[in-house]
Design a protein around this motif. Structure first.
Motif, mmCIF file in Angstrom:
data_model
loop_
_atom_site.group_PDB
_atom_site.id
_atom_site.type_symbol
_atom_site.label_atom_id
_atom_site.label_comp_id
_atom_site.label_asym_id
_atom_site.label_seq_id
_atom_site.Cartn_x
_atom_site.Cartn_y
_atom_site.Cartn_z
ATOM 1 N N LEU A 21 -44.691 -19.730 -30.152
ATOM 2 C CA LEU A 21 -44.192 -18.267 -29.926
ATOM 3 C C LEU A 21 -44.870 -17.280 -30.941
ATOM 4 C CD1 LEU A 21 -40.358 -18.162 -29.253
ATOM 5 C CD2 LEU A 21 -42.123 -17.652 -27.838
ATOM 6 N N GLU A 22 -45.237 -15.921 -30.561
ATOM 7 C CA GLU A 22 -45.658 -14.882 -31.593
ATOM 8 C C GLU A 22 -44.483 -13.906 -32.016
ATOM 9 O OE1 GLU A 22 -49.540 -11.522 -31.943
ATOM 10 O OE2 GLU A 22 -48.917 -12.618 -30.004
ATOM 11 N N TRP A 23 -43.763 -14.173 -30.920
ATOM 12 C CA TRP A 23 -42.587 -12.859 -31.231
ATOM 13 C C TRP A 23 -41.231 -13.702 -30.840
ATOM 14 C CZ3 TRP A 23 -44.353 -8.302 -33.083
ATOM 15 C CH2 TRP A 23 -45.632 -7.864 -32.781
ATOM 16 N N VAL A 24 -40.270 -13.307 -31.566
ATOM 17 C CA VAL A 24 -38.997 -13.666 -31.284
ATOM 18 C C VAL A 24 -38.119 -12.322 -30.695
ATOM 19 C CG1 VAL A 24 -36.815 -14.493 -32.265
ATOM 20 C CG2 VAL A 24 -38.849 -15.259 -33.146
ATOM 21 N N TYR A 25 -37.324 -12.634 -29.721
ATOM 22 C CA TYR A 25 -36.688 -11.541 -28.900
ATOM 23 C C TYR A 25 -35.130 -11.452 -29.091
ATOM 24 C CZ TYR A 25 -41.017 -10.713 -26.671
ATOM 25 O OH TYR A 25 -42.400 -10.553 -26.573
ATOM 26 N N PHE A 26 -34.458 -10.443 -29.118
ATOM 27 C CA PHE A 26 -33.196 -10.370 -29.491
ATOM 28 C C PHE A 26 -32.801 -9.458 -28.192
ATOM 29 C CE2 PHE A 26 -34.312 -11.488 -33.844
ATOM 30 C CZ PHE A 26 -33.383 -12.330 -34.160
ATOM 31 N N PRO A 27 -32.352 -9.917 -27.102
ATOM 32 C CA PRO A 27 -31.961 -8.837 -26.146
ATOM 33 C C PRO A 27 -30.847 -7.993 -26.306
ATOM 34 C CG PRO A 27 -32.361 -11.181 -25.247
ATOM 35 C CD PRO A 27 -32.153 -11.336 -26.576
ATOM 36 N N VAL A 28 -31.044 -6.718 -25.693
ATOM 37 C CA VAL A 28 -30.179 -5.706 -25.719
ATOM 38 C C VAL A 28 -29.339 -5.530 -24.528
ATOM 39 C CG1 VAL A 28 -29.724 -3.070 -26.191
ATOM 40 C CG2 VAL A 28 -31.260 -4.467 -27.733
ATOM 41 N N ASP A 29 -30.215 -5.499 -23.521
ATOM 42 C CA ASP A 29 -29.541 -5.097 -21.983
ATOM 43 C C ASP A 29 -30.462 -5.671 -20.976
ATOM 44 O OD1 ASP A 29 -31.782 -3.232 -21.953
ATOM 45 O OD2 ASP A 29 -30.404 -1.510 -21.742
ATOM 46 N N CYS A 30 -31.204 -6.839 -21.375
ATOM 47 C CA CYS A 30 -32.282 -7.663 -20.556
ATOM 48 C C CYS A 30 -31.495 -9.101 -20.400
ATOM 49 C CB CYS A 30 -33.621 -7.408 -21.007
ATOM 50 S SG CYS A 30 -33.762 -8.554 -22.581
ATOM 51 N N MET A 31 -32.141 -9.773 -19.568
ATOM 52 C CA MET A 31 -31.679 -11.182 -19.553
ATOM 53 C C MET A 31 -33.058 -12.363 -19.492
ATOM 54 S SD MET A 31 -29.076 -12.565 -16.689
ATOM 55 C CE MET A 31 -30.035 -11.931 -15.199
ATOM 56 N N VAL A 32 -33.096 -13.344 -20.072
ATOM 57 C CA VAL A 32 -34.055 -14.188 -20.061
ATOM 58 C C VAL A 32 -33.688 -15.594 -19.685
ATOM 59 C CG1 VAL A 32 -35.877 -15.169 -21.566
ATOM 60 C CG2 VAL A 32 -35.201 -12.797 -22.024
ATOM 61 N N SER A 33 -34.350 -16.343 -18.773
ATOM 62 C CA SER A 33 -34.131 -17.488 -18.464
ATOM 63 C C SER A 33 -35.036 -18.584 -18.806
ATOM 64 C CB SER A 33 -34.200 -17.606 -16.833
ATOM 65 O OG SER A 33 -33.214 -16.830 -16.131
ATOM 66 N N LEU A 34 -34.377 -19.802 -19.405
ATOM 67 C CA LEU A 34 -35.323 -21.020 -19.885
ATOM 68 C C LEU A 34 -35.404 -21.810 -18.739
ATOM 69 C CD1 LEU A 34 -33.570 -21.424 -23.512
ATOM 70 C CD2 LEU A 34 -35.665 -20.138 -23.100
ATOM 71 N N LEU A 35 -36.774 -21.965 -18.617
ATOM 72 C CA LEU A 35 -36.909 -22.921 -17.283
ATOM 73 C C LEU A 35 -37.611 -24.045 -17.468
ATOM 74 C CD1 LEU A 35 -38.127 -19.960 -14.968
ATOM 75 C CD2 LEU A 35 -35.730 -20.828 -14.930
ATOM 76 N N SER A 36 -37.135 -25.397 -16.999
ATOM 77 C CA SER A 36 -37.895 -26.557 -17.121
ATOM 78 C C SER A 36 -38.486 -26.797 -15.536
ATOM 79 C CB SER A 36 -36.775 -27.413 -17.488
ATOM 80 O OG SER A 36 -37.263 -28.831 -17.335
ATOM 81 N N ARG A 37 -39.625 -27.568 -15.668
ATOM 82 C CA ARG A 37 -40.161 -27.891 -14.611
ATOM 83 C C ARG A 37 -40.622 -29.003 -14.348
ATOM 84 N NH1 ARG A 37 -44.686 -24.059 -11.205
ATOM 85 N NH2 ARG A 37 -44.789 -25.425 -9.174
ATOM 86 N N PRO A 38 -39.931 -30.189 -13.955
ATOM 87 C CA PRO A 38 -40.446 -31.486 -14.167
ATOM 88 C C PRO A 38 -41.777 -31.676 -13.189
ATOM 89 C CG PRO A 38 -37.996 -31.399 -13.496
ATOM 90 C CD PRO A 38 -38.643 -29.835 -13.452
ATOM 91 N N LEU A 39 -42.555 -32.496 -13.510
ATOM 92 C CA LEU A 39 -43.964 -32.687 -12.899
ATOM 93 C C LEU A 39 -43.698 -32.685 -11.240
ATOM 94 C CD1 LEU A 39 -46.826 -33.021 -13.211
ATOM 95 C CD2 LEU A 39 -46.308 -35.495 -13.126
ATOM 96 N N GLY A 40 -44.319 -31.641 -10.604
ATOM 97 C CA GLY A 40 -44.327 -31.605 -9.256
ATOM 98 C C GLY A 40 -43.066 -31.260 -8.637
ATOM 99 N N GLN A 41 -42.102 -30.538 -9.298
ATOM 100 C CA GLN A 41 -40.763 -29.935 -8.912
ATOM 101 C C GLN A 41 -40.507 -28.501 -9.088
ATOM 102 O OE1 GLN A 41 -38.745 -32.271 -7.485
ATOM 103 N NE2 GLN A 41 -40.258 -33.693 -7.694
ATOM 104 N N ARG A 42 -39.492 -28.143 -8.612
ATOM 105 C CA ARG A 42 -39.259 -26.539 -8.515
ATOM 106 C C ARG A 42 -38.736 -26.456 -9.946
ATOM 107 N NH1 ARG A 42 -37.236 -27.882 -3.378
ATOM 108 N NH2 ARG A 42 -35.305 -27.997 -4.486
ATOM 109 N N HIS A 43 -38.817 -25.063 -10.502
ATOM 110 C CA HIS A 43 -38.424 -24.694 -11.718
ATOM 111 C C HIS A 43 -36.794 -24.820 -11.521
ATOM 112 C CE1 HIS A 43 -41.936 -22.416 -12.982
ATOM 113 N NE2 HIS A 43 -41.623 -22.852 -14.096
ATOM 114 N N PHE A 44 -36.292 -25.167 -12.704
ATOM 115 C CA PHE A 44 -34.703 -25.163 -12.813
ATOM 116 C C PHE A 44 -34.294 -24.596 -14.183
ATOM 117 C CE2 PHE A 44 -30.916 -27.562 -14.337
ATOM 118 C CZ PHE A 44 -30.172 -27.482 -13.020
ATOM 119 N N GLU A 45 -33.384 -23.722 -13.959
ATOM 120 C CA GLU A 45 -32.768 -22.900 -15.086
ATOM 121 C C GLU A 45 -31.833 -23.808 -16.191
ATOM 122 O OE1 GLU A 45 -31.551 -18.463 -15.259
ATOM 123 O OE2 GLU A 45 -29.761 -19.524 -14.903
ATOM 124 N N ILE A 46 -32.271 -23.922 -17.224
ATOM 125 C CA ILE A 46 -31.617 -24.902 -18.233
ATOM 126 C C ILE A 46 -30.898 -24.039 -19.136
ATOM 127 C CG2 ILE A 46 -33.475 -25.310 -19.923
ATOM 128 C CD1 ILE A 46 -31.327 -28.030 -18.678
#
Length: 249
Positions: free
Chosen positions: A60-85
């Motif tokens: 990462l170059e930057w660290v973020y502290f959300p105020v009124d936004c939302m960030v999803s952490l996504l895992s994507r197993p090989l060949g599969q759809r994204h999954f929110e973790i």
């Protein structure tokens, strides 16, 4: 020149004074000196929907502290759809592990709710963490919560129904965006749940028929929060309890 008092006397309401340092709950936990040092040089930036803030396996170059936004952490197993973790809003931060010296992101980090966040250069935050024991302690405790959240969400995806999981997701999004009016498409919700869009569309339609939500063109309005809580699994309440416990450690 019209003064603030003159505006008040004329009947024009004064502009609200909002302390944005306290709009993020993690920043609110810091003492004044640590918070001042962290935010000196920080930027309040706008992040846009689907903007990628972090890439799995990369630094990462930057660290973020959300105020009124939302960030999803996504895992994507090989060949599969994204999954929110994981899901980050004003209660948290993106980059706690990197601030403590971890070299790379474990997951993709994608904006799923546009808004504002405090952005701090990673190198500077790492230096501050070495000097302020309070920062180090807070980031370690937040990592504990993140691990707990990831475990809950993984178990939820394995054992609970789509209806329960969608209700939980909507409640979590409402908490993080601090609004009952959510900008969420069926595609976004399907990606977060690791499901096909058609299943999410059908379940959202059932929630609308039950009077729990109102959906139109990528906007969801939560009409009955208590009803969604009843429809959700207990993962939602457990996650909220874990967060409040983390703040008291």
């Amino acid at each position: 020149m019209t003064t603030h008092n003159q505006k008040a006397l004329s009947g024009t309401p004064p502009e609200p004074v909002i302390d944005l340092r306290l709009a993020n709950r993690l920043l609110a936990q810091l003492d004044e000196a640590a918070r001042h040092n962290l935010l000196t040089g920080a930027e309040l930036v706008e992040v846009t929907e689907l903007q990628q803030l972090g890439h799995a396996g990369q630094s990462l170059e930057w660290v973020y502290f959300p105020v009124d936004c939302m960030v999803s952490l996504l895992s994507r197993p090989l060949g599969q759809r994204h999954f929110e973790i994981g899901l980050i809003g004003f209660e948290g931060m993106l980059g706690a592990g990197q601030a403590l010296g971890v070299s790379a992101c474990a997951f993709d980090a994608v904006v799923t709710g546009p808004g504002r966040a405090w952005r701090v250069e990673l190198l500077r935050l790492q230096q501050l963490t070495l000097r302020h024991s309070g920062l180090n302690r807070l980031f370690i405790h937040y990592l504990y919560f993140e691990l707990s959240q990831m475990g809950l969400m993984a178990a939820c995806g394995r054992f609970h129904s789509l209806a329960q999981r969608l209700a939980r997701l909507l409640l979590m999004c409402q908490d993080r965006m601090r609004s009952a009016d959510l900008r969420l498409t069926h595609e976004t919700m399907a990606a977060a749940l690791g499901m096909r869009r058609v299943g999410v569309t059908l379940q959202a339609g059932l929630f609308q028929d039950q009077g729990l939500i109102q959906y139109s063109r990528g906007q969801i309005l939560v009409l009955d929060r208590s009803g969604l809580q009843h429809a959700s699994c207990n993962c939602y309440a457990l996650e909220r309890g874990d967060y409040e416990h983390m703040l008291k450690l």
